[in-house]
Write a protein that holds these residues in place. Sequence first.
Motif, PDB file in Angstrom:
ATOM      1  N   ARG A 145     -46.764  23.578 -25.926  1.00  0.00           N
ATOM      2  CA  ARG A 145     -47.854  24.463 -25.513  1.00  0.00           C
ATOM      3  C   ARG A 145     -49.170  23.726 -25.675  1.00  0.00           C
ATOM      4  O   ARG A 145     -49.259  22.770 -26.447  1.00  0.00           O
ATOM      5  N   LEU A 146     -50.151  24.185 -24.956  1.00  0.00           N
ATOM      6  CA  LEU A 146     -51.435  23.496 -24.920  1.00  0.00           C
ATOM      7  C   LEU A 146     -52.416  24.221 -25.827  1.00  0.00           C
ATOM      8  O   LEU A 146     -52.559  25.445 -25.750  1.00  0.00           O
ATOM      9  N   GLU A 373     -39.797  16.852 -23.816  1.00  0.00           N
ATOM     10  CA  GLU A 373     -40.233  16.074 -24.976  1.00  0.00           C
ATOM     11  C   GLU A 373     -40.169  14.572 -24.743  1.00  0.00           C
ATOM     12  O   GLU A 373     -40.684  13.800 -25.544  1.00  0.00           O
ATOM     13  N   VAL A 374     -39.478  14.187 -23.685  1.00  0.00           N
ATOM     14  CA  VAL A 374     -39.430  12.757 -23.358  1.00  0.00           C
ATOM     15  C   VAL A 374     -39.590  12.568 -21.858  1.00  0.00           C
ATOM     16  O   VAL A 374     -39.242  13.442 -21.069  1.00  0.00           O
ATOM     17  N   SER A 375     -40.073  11.389 -21.498  1.00  0.00           N
ATOM     18  CA  SER A 375     -40.016  10.984 -20.093  1.00  0.00           C
ATOM     19  C   SER A 375     -38.819  10.071 -19.927  1.00  0.00           C
ATOM     20  O   SER A 375     -38.396   9.400 -20.871  1.00  0.00           O
ATOM     21  N   LEU A 376     -38.281  10.043 -18.702  1.00  0.00           N
ATOM     22  CA  LEU A 376     -37.130   9.188 -18.422  1.00  0.00           C
ATOM     23  C   LEU A 376     -37.526   8.113 -17.413  1.00  0.00           C
ATOM     24  O   LEU A 376     -38.095   8.416 -16.367  1.00  0.00           O
ATOM     25  N   VAL A 377     -37.198   6.880 -17.753  1.00  0.00           N
ATOM     26  CA  VAL A 377     -37.406   5.774 -16.813  1.00  0.00           C
ATOM     27  C   VAL A 377     -36.027   5.194 -16.510  1.00  0.00           C
ATOM     28  O   VAL A 377     -35.278   4.852 -17.424  1.00  0.00           O
ATOM     29  N   ALA A 378     -35.697   5.127 -15.226  1.00  0.00           N
ATOM     30  CA  ALA A 378     -34.371   4.646 -14.828  1.00  0.00           C
ATOM     31  C   ALA A 378     -34.487   3.251 -14.232  1.00  0.00           C
ATOM     32  O   ALA A 378     -35.396   2.970 -13.450  1.00  0.00           O
ATOM     33  N   GLY A 379     -33.564   2.399 -14.582  1.00  0.00           N
ATOM     34  CA  GLY A 379     -33.568   1.045 -14.020  1.00  0.00           C
ATOM     35  C   GLY A 379     -32.148   0.565 -13.812  1.00  0.00           C
ATOM     36  O   GLY A 379     -31.183   1.218 -14.203  1.00  0.00           O
ATOM     37  N   GLY A 380     -32.049  -0.589 -13.182  1.00  0.00           N
ATOM     38  CA  GLY A 380     -30.724  -1.167 -12.978  1.00  0.00           C
ATOM     39  C   GLY A 380     -30.222  -0.955 -11.575  1.00  0.00           C
ATOM     40  O   GLY A 380     -29.403  -0.075 -11.332  1.00  0.00           O
ATOM     41  N   GLY A 381     -30.735  -1.731 -10.632  1.00  0.00           N
ATOM     42  CA  GLY A 381     -30.234  -1.638  -9.265  1.00  0.00           C
ATOM     43  C   GLY A 381     -31.105  -0.824  -8.331  1.00  0.00           C
ATOM     44  O   GLY A 381     -30.617  -0.243  -7.372  1.00  0.00           O
ATOM     45  N   ILE A 382     -32.402  -0.772  -8.600  1.00  0.00           N
ATOM     46  CA  ILE A 382     -33.331  -0.101  -7.685  1.00  0.00           C
ATOM     47  C   ILE A 382     -33.766  -1.146  -6.657  1.00  0.00           C
ATOM     48  O   ILE A 382     -34.499  -2.080  -6.981  1.00  0.00           O
TER      49      ILE A 382
END
Lengths: 499, 244
Positions: A145-146, A373-382
């Motif tokens: 919440r802000l 609560e988290v950001s997701l960064v995806a990698g591996g074959g983009i």
Amino acid sequence: MGFGKRALYAIERDSESCTHCRICVRQCANGVYRLNPNTAKVTSDEAACVNCRRCVEFCPAGALAIRPALAETISNSFWTRQDLRAIQSQADSGGILLVGMGGGSSIPSYFDRMLLNASQVTNPSIDPLREPMELRTFLGRKPVRLELDEKGRPLGLPPQLELELPVLFSAMSFGSVSLNTVKALAAAAQSEQTCYNTGEGGLHRDLYPFGKNTICQVASGRFGVDIDYLNAGAAIEIKIGQGAKPGIGGHLPGEKVGDDVSETRMIPLGSDAISPAPHHDIYSIEDLRQLVFSLKEATVYAKPIIVKIAAVHNVAAIASGIARAGADIIAIDGCRGGTGAAPLRTREHVGIPIELALAAVDSRLRAEGIRGEVSLVAGGGIRHSADVVKAIALGADAVYIATSALIALGCRLCQKCYTGRCGWGIATQVPELVQRLDAEEGARRAANLLRAWKHEIKEMLGGMGINALESLRGNRLMLRGVGMSDNELRVLGIRAAGE
Amino acid sequence: MFTINARGVYYKELNQMVRQALSDGAGEILIKNVNGQCYIADALRGSVRFTLEGTPGNNLAAYMDGPEVIIRGNAQDAVANTMNSGTIVIHGDAGDTLGYAMRGGEIFVRGNAGYRAGIHLKEYGSKIPLIVVGGKTGDFLGEYMAGGIIAVLGEPDGLNSVGRWCGTGMHGGVMYIRGEVPDYHLGNEVRICKPDAGDEAILSGILSRFRRHFKLSVATYDLQSFIKLVPKSNRPYGNVYVDF
């Protein structure tokens, strides 16, 4: 009776157009060509050729061609040439087979089996050339919440990485790649307002000015990690694993540890830089939490902490633990991720594709109510902007790219990075090879790639009738699958095309 | 001297108090009633001197660069994690992964240390880290050790001073260990040799500093009772991989 070194490639030299000018002799980093002083003609040692294509592209007469060697070994559909070569090489040496870059194994690409939606009639598409389109991306823990101060300004917002597009350059250490490569990526990240990542190679003194666009990595060997390093970047990444070699650590051979690498990693000249898979202070999620918070304490809670893991079978449960361990960003690296060096069998057989891992993690975090609560960064074959869009629709906040970035810089994917003799000046520390890559030209090319993808992402978003990337995140209704089993569709959380 | 009472204070608050004291110019800080608070003195610089009464929590003095930390009690895990320089004196025992990837500075432990002390110990340029353990250590002492000096005094009897797998993956630096270490307790990458006159000079310097830190009047050792462990190679895994 060894099998000897067999040529994988046949070099064809057109005797009519070749002037024996010796440019190929000078350009080849692998010593394939030699001028025979008696005949004044250039001869070739095909067994040394790695097909990096440097000679072909530099031959002023266009006299050279490299083709796969024919009938190198007998093979059939089960016992492939690669299998036979591997056994022969191991029978000769008794060694672990090493490879570079990402794998080309025949496991399915789920990106290629997913299709994106577009608007027709009901929800009109948007023309990004004439209408505003928002790609700005904030990575970091989002408050539940802000709270506002008396002037209406938000209080106590967790630190965020602010990017102008959802694409970052993933970890490549100075040592595995040349300083010019890192400078090119750093400058491109700066001009396009995203981030590059130091890998576990420390931060060269010339790169401190790019701090706002730098992610500083901390891996098990802690190379080059000191207070200045931790404070230099915009975020800190704890490397637990890497998609190309889950469960395997890093190992920079001593011959790549010259003056600059030694100074940057803060290790003796010529000594192996061993960074084993386990952090020996981490045996549990609780231990990981301690490393996360030791880094937060060290930087006075001013930077987001990323935890990077390889995509493995229990990735969803592990990611949930990482979120609870206090990480602000989780980076997941799929099994098609690249590397400077990895054991062949690990690269080809360990880990799972990023598409499945990402969908599983996003679903799990949503189900547990902690996705924000988290950001997701995806990698591996983009490989291109459509992969980026699909990854974001599956649940990523942003993607990491490395192989595509190196290809933009001139990599021809010969996959011999671990030899240290990269003909294009990328994966090498040999001074005369390093200078083949111009850092400014490299920066321009990498920045062009990012800008091109940005335009394409906007086109695809507009086609879907979406004008802010935020509306695509985890919006799996925009995806449909083709040629997949029910189970695969279920894990990806998407419907079949036509449904 | 600036005094902080840590009783019942959460680590985040305690470390904030420490940072505040430093920015107020404190040159010497006494923290009383320390009871498990983590990350004390993390990433701090300068010549400040800390005295901790009690038992600090994990990651004490991580990334630290310069200060002196005296612990009148035991310390827990990961003391001096990736420390760059400074001095740590522990009057009791230390936990696991003491001095993980430490690049410079000194640690003196009066008692024992846990598993994996000195793991990834490094050195660079003029920085040569030193870890001295008065008692005994657990398994995997000096694992992946790439530089620096570890000395284990094996108190009280000089027998079985180190655990199993001692020096596994070691590729730099040197260890001095009091008493014998059976071959089957050594990692594959190390070998035993006899300390020479140069080593004995280094050792007596280390021992006199150890005695000074703990105000010991006796505890002199027969330097002949120490063995020296060195790596067989600085490239232990250079021949494991082949081209494909």
